[in-house]
Motif scaffolding. Sequence first.
Motif, PDB file in Angstrom:
ATOM      1  N   GLN A  92       0.834  -1.196   0.019  1.00 30.57           N
ATOM      2  CA  GLN A  92      -0.076   0.155   0.031  1.00 30.57           C
ATOM      3  C   GLN A  92       1.017   1.115  -0.016  1.00 30.57           C
ATOM      4  N   ARG A  93       1.942   1.210   0.809  1.00 33.79           N
ATOM      5  CA  ARG A  93       2.571   2.480   0.967  1.00 33.79           C
ATOM      6  C   ARG A  93       3.564   2.586  -0.360  1.00 33.79           C
ATOM      7  N   GLY A  94       3.861   1.750  -1.086  1.00 39.51           N
ATOM      8  CA  GLY A  94       4.504   1.733  -2.274  1.00 39.51           C
ATOM      9  C   GLY A  94       3.748   2.409  -3.310  1.00 39.51           C
ATOM     10  N   MET A  95       2.466   2.184  -3.620  1.00 42.87           N
ATOM     11  CA  MET A  95       1.308   2.849  -4.441  1.00 42.87           C
ATOM     12  C   MET A  95       1.615   4.305  -4.235  1.00 42.87           C
ATOM     13  N   LEU A  96       1.733   4.723  -3.092  1.00 37.62           N
ATOM     14  CA  LEU A  96       1.768   6.208  -2.696  1.00 37.62           C
ATOM     15  C   LEU A  96       2.818   7.063  -3.540  1.00 37.62           C
ATOM     16  N   LYS A  97       3.902   6.260  -3.915  1.00 37.78           N
ATOM     17  CA  LYS A  97       5.226   6.781  -4.629  1.00 37.78           C
ATOM     18  C   LYS A  97       4.772   7.039  -5.979  1.00 37.78           C
ATOM     19  N   PHE A  98       3.666   6.560  -6.442  1.00 48.12           N
ATOM     20  CA  PHE A  98       3.249   6.698  -7.920  1.00 48.12           C
ATOM     21  C   PHE A  98       2.646   8.352  -8.190  1.00 48.12           C
ATOM     22  N   PHE A  99       2.146   8.775  -6.991  1.00 50.89           N
ATOM     23  CA  PHE A  99       1.768   9.933  -7.297  1.00 50.89           C
ATOM     24  C   PHE A  99       2.639  11.238  -7.283  1.00 50.89           C
ATOM     25  N   ASP A 100       1.958  12.401  -7.891  1.00 47.72           N
ATOM     26  CA  ASP A 100       2.809  13.719  -7.569  1.00 47.72           C
ATOM     27  C   ASP A 100       3.152  13.949  -6.322  1.00 47.72           C
ATOM     28  N   ARG A 101       2.166  13.797  -5.380  1.00 46.18           N
ATOM     29  CA  ARG A 101       2.247  14.026  -4.202  1.00 46.18           C
ATOM     30  C   ARG A 101       1.448  13.347  -3.199  1.00 46.18           C
ATOM     31  N   SER A 102       1.478  12.545  -1.966  1.00 43.96           N
ATOM     32  CA  SER A 102       0.584  11.935  -1.240  1.00 43.96           C
ATOM     33  C   SER A 102       0.832  12.650   0.172  1.00 43.96           C
ATOM     34  N   PHE A 103      -0.472  12.646   0.603  1.00 46.11           N
ATOM     35  CA  PHE A 103      -0.773  13.439   1.852  1.00 46.11           C
ATOM     36  C   PHE A 103      -1.539  12.586   2.730  1.00 46.11           C
ATOM     37  N   ILE A 104      -1.300  12.708   4.191  1.00 42.41           N
ATOM     38  CA  ILE A 104      -1.968  11.860   4.881  1.00 42.41           C
ATOM     39  C   ILE A 104      -2.293  12.764   6.418  1.00 42.41           C
ATOM     40  N   ALA A 105      -3.499  12.372   6.939  1.00 45.07           N
ATOM     41  CA  ALA A 105      -4.071  13.352   7.576  1.00 45.07           C
ATOM     42  C   ALA A 105      -3.529  13.191   9.180  1.00 45.07           C
ATOM     43  N   LYS A 106      -3.076  11.693   9.550  1.00 46.62           N
ATOM     44  CA  LYS A 106      -2.715  11.318  10.707  1.00 46.62           C
ATOM     45  C   LYS A 106      -1.173  11.695  10.848  1.00 46.62           C
ATOM     46  N   GLU A 107      -0.882  11.948  12.134  1.00 50.24           N
ATOM     47  CA  GLU A 107       0.711  12.417  12.476  1.00 50.24           C
ATOM     48  C   GLU A 107       1.576  11.352  11.722  1.00 50.24           C
ATOM     49  N   ILE A 108       2.489  11.938  11.048  1.00 51.79           N
ATOM     50  CA  ILE A 108       3.741  11.179  10.499  1.00 51.79           C
ATOM     51  C   ILE A 108       4.668  11.046  11.507  1.00 51.79           C
ATOM     52  N   ILE A 109       5.152  10.181  12.156  1.00 49.83           N
ATOM     53  CA  ILE A 109       5.933  10.048  13.183  1.00 49.83           C
ATOM     54  C   ILE A 109       7.242  10.421  12.509  1.00 49.83           C
ATOM     55  N   ASP A 110       7.688   9.469  11.325  1.00 46.67           N
ATOM     56  CA  ASP A 110       9.160   9.411  10.833  1.00 46.67           C
ATOM     57  C   ASP A 110       9.178  10.431   9.939  1.00 46.67           C
ATOM     58  N   PHE A 111       8.539  11.411   9.495  1.00 49.40           N
ATOM     59  CA  PHE A 111       8.551  12.389   8.422  1.00 49.40           C
ATOM     60  C   PHE A 111      10.009  13.139   8.469  1.00 49.40           C
ATOM     61  N   THR A 112      10.398  13.110   7.052  1.00 45.82           N
ATOM     62  CA  THR A 112      11.684  14.041   6.754  1.00 45.82           C
ATOM     63  C   THR A 112      11.560  14.699   5.711  1.00 45.82           C
ATOM     64  N   GLU A 113      12.107  15.817   5.241  1.00 45.93           N
ATOM     65  CA  GLU A 113      11.842  16.466   3.922  1.00 45.93           C
ATOM     66  C   GLU A 113      12.019  15.773   2.813  1.00 45.93           C
TER      67      GLU A 113
END
Length: 133
Positions: free
Chosen positions: A84-105
């Motif tokens: 599921q996570r890999g599918m999100l790489k296909f988009f120009d940008r993916s967003f998630i409403a829940k907090e992303i704990i390991d977010f990096t730039e």
Amino acid sequence: MDIVIYANNNIKQKHTPESYIILSLKTSLRERAAQTYKWKLLMEVALHSPELCEKYNISYRSSVVPIICFATTNFYNEINNPQQRGMLKFFDRSFIAKEIIDFTEDAFIYPLSNLIPFAIEKLSNPYVQLSLF
């Protein structure tokens, strides 16, 4: 639900925007991300592969490929599933409403709070408009 985000530099004159964002909003990833990236792929094929357009009778009457984004609330924690996570790489940008704990730039999944700055940057206009579909 999908939202179209665009910048209209001349409100008095109606015209096709030079660039726009289609944001697909889904509560879960089950089958839904695949539906959205199927449409992105078809638009790319229609613009860049005349042979496939002819073979499958695909037509796309625009020279503009929209910026295709995906947003989810991730209610069911599907984001942790590698497929599921890999599918999100296909988009120009993916967003998630829940907090992303390991977010990096350099991450490919962004907090939903990054949507407006992303739209302003991509559309090169601080005044964006939304249309719901």
